[in-house]
Design a protein around this motif. Structure first.
Motif, PDB file in Angstrom:
ATOM      1  N   PRO A 105       0.826  -1.211   0.000  1.00  0.00           N
ATOM      2  CA  PRO A 105       0.000   0.000   0.000  1.00  0.00           C
ATOM      3  C   PRO A 105       0.858   1.257   0.000  1.00  0.00           C
ATOM      4  CG  PRO A 105       0.027  -0.985   2.185  1.00  0.00           C
ATOM      5  CD  PRO A 105       0.744  -1.950   1.274  1.00  0.00           C
ATOM      6  N   SER A 106       0.378   2.303  -0.675  1.00  0.00           N
ATOM      7  CA  SER A 106       1.117   3.567  -0.685  1.00  0.00           C
ATOM      8  C   SER A 106       0.928   4.326   0.618  1.00  0.00           C
ATOM      9  CB  SER A 106       0.668   4.435  -1.863  1.00  0.00           C
ATOM     10  OG  SER A 106      -0.716   4.700  -1.791  1.00  0.00           O
ATOM     11  N   VAL A 107      -0.195   4.078   1.292  1.00  0.00           N
ATOM     12  CA  VAL A 107      -0.417   4.632   2.625  1.00  0.00           C
ATOM     13  C   VAL A 107      -0.228   3.482   3.610  1.00  0.00           C
ATOM     14  CG1 VAL A 107      -2.008   5.792   4.188  1.00  0.00           C
ATOM     15  CG2 VAL A 107      -2.051   6.333   1.741  1.00  0.00           C
ATOM     16  N   VAL A 108       0.837   3.563   4.387  1.00  0.00           N
ATOM     17  CA  VAL A 108       1.200   2.489   5.310  1.00  0.00           C
ATOM     18  C   VAL A 108       0.589   2.837   6.662  1.00  0.00           C
ATOM     19  CG1 VAL A 108       3.107   1.149   6.270  1.00  0.00           C
ATOM     20  CG2 VAL A 108       3.335   2.201   4.012  1.00  0.00           C
ATOM     21  N   ARG A 109      -0.354   2.010   7.113  1.00  0.00           N
ATOM     22  CA  ARG A 109      -1.145   2.366   8.292  1.00  0.00           C
ATOM     23  C   ARG A 109      -0.806   1.476   9.492  1.00  0.00           C
ATOM     24  NH1 ARG A 109      -5.083   3.090   4.037  1.00  0.00           N
ATOM     25  NH2 ARG A 109      -5.705   5.287   3.972  1.00  0.00           N
ATOM     26  N   TYR A 110      -0.850   2.094  10.654  1.00  0.00           N
ATOM     27  CA  TYR A 110      -0.637   1.397  11.919  1.00  0.00           C
ATOM     28  C   TYR A 110      -1.684   1.867  12.920  1.00  0.00           C
ATOM     29  CZ  TYR A 110       3.946   0.637   9.852  1.00  0.00           C
ATOM     30  OH  TYR A 110       4.953   0.293   8.996  1.00  0.00           O
ATOM     31  N   VAL A 111      -2.081   0.973  13.807  1.00  0.00           N
ATOM     32  CA  VAL A 111      -2.831   1.401  14.982  1.00  0.00           C
ATOM     33  C   VAL A 111      -1.810   1.692  16.072  1.00  0.00           C
ATOM     34  CG1 VAL A 111      -5.051   0.307  14.533  1.00  0.00           C
ATOM     35  CG2 VAL A 111      -3.229  -1.035  15.571  1.00  0.00           C
ATOM     36  N   SER A 112      -2.152   2.620  16.946  1.00  0.00           N
ATOM     37  CA  SER A 112      -1.208   3.093  17.948  1.00  0.00           C
ATOM     38  C   SER A 112      -1.970   3.534  19.184  1.00  0.00           C
ATOM     39  CB  SER A 112      -0.417   4.284  17.363  1.00  0.00           C
ATOM     40  OG  SER A 112       0.201   5.040  18.373  1.00  0.00           O
ATOM     41  N   ASP A 113      -1.303   3.426  20.337  1.00  0.00           N
ATOM     42  CA  ASP A 113      -1.899   3.991  21.544  1.00  0.00           C
ATOM     43  C   ASP A 113      -1.453   5.443  21.747  1.00  0.00           C
ATOM     44  OD1 ASP A 113       0.723   3.534  22.243  1.00  0.00           O
ATOM     45  OD2 ASP A 113       0.282   2.165  23.888  1.00  0.00           O
ATOM     46  N   GLY A 114      -0.785   5.999  20.731  1.00  0.00           N
ATOM     47  CA  GLY A 114      -0.430   7.410  20.731  1.00  0.00           C
ATOM     48  C   GLY A 114      -1.468   8.205  19.952  1.00  0.00           C
ATOM     49  N   PRO A 115      -1.196   9.469  19.684  1.00  0.00           N
ATOM     50  CA  PRO A 115      -2.153  10.311  18.954  1.00  0.00           C
ATOM     51  C   PRO A 115      -2.173   9.982  17.466  1.00  0.00           C
ATOM     52  CG  PRO A 115      -0.147  11.537  19.368  1.00  0.00           C
ATOM     53  CD  PRO A 115       0.007  10.219  20.091  1.00  0.00           C
ATOM     54  N   TYR A 116      -3.188  10.513  16.783  1.00  0.00           N
ATOM     55  CA  TYR A 116      -3.257  10.374  15.326  1.00  0.00           C
ATOM     56  C   TYR A 116      -2.144  11.229  14.723  1.00  0.00           C
ATOM     57  CZ  TYR A 116      -5.051  10.507  10.567  1.00  0.00           C
ATOM     58  OH  TYR A 116      -5.177  10.405   9.202  1.00  0.00           O
ATOM     59  N   ARG A 117      -1.314  10.626  13.879  1.00  0.00           N
ATOM     60  CA  ARG A 117      -0.211  11.348  13.225  1.00  0.00           C
ATOM     61  C   ARG A 117      -0.009  10.798  11.821  1.00  0.00           C
ATOM     62  NH1 ARG A 117       3.764  12.956  17.205  1.00  0.00           N
ATOM     63  NH2 ARG A 117       2.657  14.198  18.750  1.00  0.00           N
ATOM     64  N   THR A 118       0.458  11.651  10.928  1.00  0.00           N
ATOM     65  CA  THR A 118       0.860  11.193   9.592  1.00  0.00           C
ATOM     66  C   THR A 118       2.237  11.775   9.281  1.00  0.00           C
ATOM     67  OG1 THR A 118      -0.252  13.049   8.481  1.00  0.00           O
ATOM     68  CG2 THR A 118      -1.506  10.999   8.733  1.00  0.00           C
ATOM     69  N   TYR A 119       3.024  11.014   8.537  1.00  0.00           N
ATOM     70  CA  TYR A 119       4.369  11.424   8.132  1.00  0.00           C
ATOM     71  C   TYR A 119       4.553  11.085   6.666  1.00  0.00           C
ATOM     72  CZ  TYR A 119       5.337  11.490  13.167  1.00  0.00           C
ATOM     73  OH  TYR A 119       5.302  11.742  14.513  1.00  0.00           O
ATOM     74  N   GLN A 120       5.289  11.912   5.964  1.00  0.00           N
ATOM     75  CA  GLN A 120       5.671  11.624   4.581  1.00  0.00           C
ATOM     76  C   GLN A 120       7.086  11.080   4.566  1.00  0.00           C
ATOM     77  OE1 GLN A 120       2.210  12.069   3.069  1.00  0.00           O
ATOM     78  NE2 GLN A 120       3.917  11.714   1.662  1.00  0.00           N
ATOM     79  N   TYR A 121       7.257   9.952   3.920  1.00  0.00           N
ATOM     80  CA  TYR A 121       8.582   9.349   3.799  1.00  0.00           C
ATOM     81  C   TYR A 121       8.729   8.819   2.381  1.00  0.00           C
ATOM     82  CZ  TYR A 121      12.346   5.968   4.159  1.00  0.00           C
ATOM     83  OH  TYR A 121      13.495   5.263   3.928  1.00  0.00           O
ATOM     84  N   GLY A 122       9.528   9.512   1.575  1.00  0.00           N
ATOM     85  CA  GLY A 122       9.674   9.107   0.173  1.00  0.00           C
ATOM     86  C   GLY A 122       8.307   9.072  -0.495  1.00  0.00           C
ATOM     87  N   PRO A 123       7.992   7.955  -1.177  1.00  0.00           N
ATOM     88  CA  PRO A 123       6.689   7.858  -1.852  1.00  0.00           C
ATOM     89  C   PRO A 123       5.559   7.433  -0.918  1.00  0.00           C
ATOM     90  CG  PRO A 123       7.953   5.882  -2.290  1.00  0.00           C
ATOM     91  CD  PRO A 123       8.851   6.790  -1.470  1.00  0.00           C
ATOM     92  N   TYR A 124       5.870   7.242   0.347  1.00  0.00           N
ATOM     93  CA  TYR A 124       4.893   6.680   1.286  1.00  0.00           C
ATOM     94  C   TYR A 124       4.310   7.737   2.221  1.00  0.00           C
ATOM     95  CZ  TYR A 124       7.263   2.343  -0.042  1.00  0.00           C
ATOM     96  OH  TYR A 124       7.814   1.310  -0.749  1.00  0.00           O
ATOM     97  N   THR A 125       3.067   7.504   2.593  1.00  0.00           N
ATOM     98  CA  THR A 125       2.462   8.194   3.727  1.00  0.00           C
ATOM     99  C   THR A 125       2.372   7.178   4.859  1.00  0.00           C
ATOM    100  OG1 THR A 125       1.152   9.674   2.328  1.00  0.00           O
ATOM    101  CG2 THR A 125       0.406   9.365   4.599  1.00  0.00           C
ATOM    102  N   ILE A 126       2.953   7.506   5.998  1.00  0.00           N
ATOM    103  CA  ILE A 126       2.899   6.640   7.170  1.00  0.00           C
ATOM    104  C   ILE A 126       1.862   7.231   8.111  1.00  0.00           C
ATOM    105  CG2 ILE A 126       4.174   5.656   9.101  1.00  0.00           C
ATOM    106  CD1 ILE A 126       6.708   5.882   7.427  1.00  0.00           C
ATOM    107  N   GLU A 127       0.849   6.462   8.395  1.00  0.00           N
ATOM    108  CA  GLU A 127      -0.288   6.957   9.176  1.00  0.00           C
ATOM    109  C   GLU A 127      -0.443   6.146  10.456  1.00  0.00           C
ATOM    110  OE1 GLU A 127      -4.160   7.972   7.153  1.00  0.00           O
ATOM    111  OE2 GLU A 127      -4.804   6.210   8.289  1.00  0.00           O
ATOM    112  N   PHE A 128      -0.569   6.841  11.563  1.00  0.00           N
ATOM    113  CA  PHE A 128      -0.836   6.210  12.857  1.00  0.00           C
ATOM    114  C   PHE A 128      -2.251   6.573  13.285  1.00  0.00           C
ATOM    115  CE2 PHE A 128       3.750   6.839  12.714  1.00  0.00           C
ATOM    116  CZ  PHE A 128       4.224   5.592  13.107  1.00  0.00           C
ATOM    117  N   ARG A 129      -3.050   5.560  13.567  1.00  0.00           N
ATOM    118  CA  ARG A 129      -4.423   5.769  14.022  1.00  0.00           C
ATOM    119  C   ARG A 129      -4.533   5.386  15.490  1.00  0.00           C
ATOM    120  NH1 ARG A 129      -8.740   3.859   9.434  1.00  0.00           N
ATOM    121  NH2 ARG A 129      -7.894   5.078   7.695  1.00  0.00           N
TER     122      ARG A 129
END
Length: 204
Positions: A105-129
């Motif tokens: 996936p181009s948007v790489v998603r994770y669940v987290s016990d932290g806040p909602y955050r997104t980061y751009q890394y190269g061609p990827y969007t790293i998303e924490f839910r």
């Protein structure tokens, strides 16, 4: 008294491709001194900065003759360590990590016990839910990934073939920990894990 080690010494002992956060070097000096030293090493090419706040020892491919970038997983795991979050791959990302869905996936998603955050890394969007799901804290990373993959499939999407694919990614110890860790999970998730174990035994 043990001599205080330098950042350069710690990095020289690390493996190419290792990712660091400033807290990894807290023993070497003050936060300001660590930050300045890391910046100097980036300028000197001894370290690279894949995204703000993370540092990496460069790794090169002998075959290709060029640098190998960090994977999105490596970046996500370093961010989780930096902020002291528990994380697990989520949705399509979990399915990809376990071989159920071969498409990265181009948007790489994770669940987290932290806040909602997104980061751009190269061609990827790293998303924490953010999730309050206790599975993140009581399950080891492999078991948590399996649970998230099963939830991504949904009760009606779990098939024997997909359970076999997931099972093939686990060694016996990981399978045992998955079984013990999901004893109090949602009933259908628990049943899917039990079926996975039964099929694993039959196919052995």
């Amino acid at each position: 008294m043990t001599r205080r080690r330098t950042i350069e010494e710690l990095i020289s002992e690390a493996r190419p491709g290792d990712v660091f956060v400033p807290a990894d070097f807290a023993e070497t000096g003050s936060a300001d001194a660590v930050r300045k030293a890391l910046s100097r090493l980036v300028s000197a090419g001894e370290l690279e900065r894949p995204i703000r706040g993370l540092y990496r020892k460069p790794r090169r491919s002998a075959f290709l003759g060029k640098g190998v970038p960090a994977s999105p997983d490596e970046i996500a795991e370093a961010l989780a360590r930096k902020f002291e979050w528990h994380i697990a791959p989520y949705g399509d990302t979990a399915l990809n990590r376990l071989g159920v869905d071969p498409q990265v996936p181009s948007v790489v998603r994770y669940v987290s016990d932290g806040p909602y955050r997104t980061y751009q890394y190269g061609p990827y969007t790293i998303e924490f839910r953010h999730t309050a799901n206790r599975d993140l804290s009581r399950l080891n990373p492999v078991a948590a990934t399996v649970v998230q993959a099963l939830k991504a499939l949904g009760k009606s999407g779990v098939t024997g073939e997909k359970l076999d694919i997931i099972s093939s990614r686990l060694d016996d110890s990981q399978m045992d920990k998955l079984i013990s860790g999901t004893r109090n999970a949602t009933s259908w998730v628990r049943e899917a894990v039990r079926e996975m174990q039964e099929r694993r035994t039959q196919n052995a």
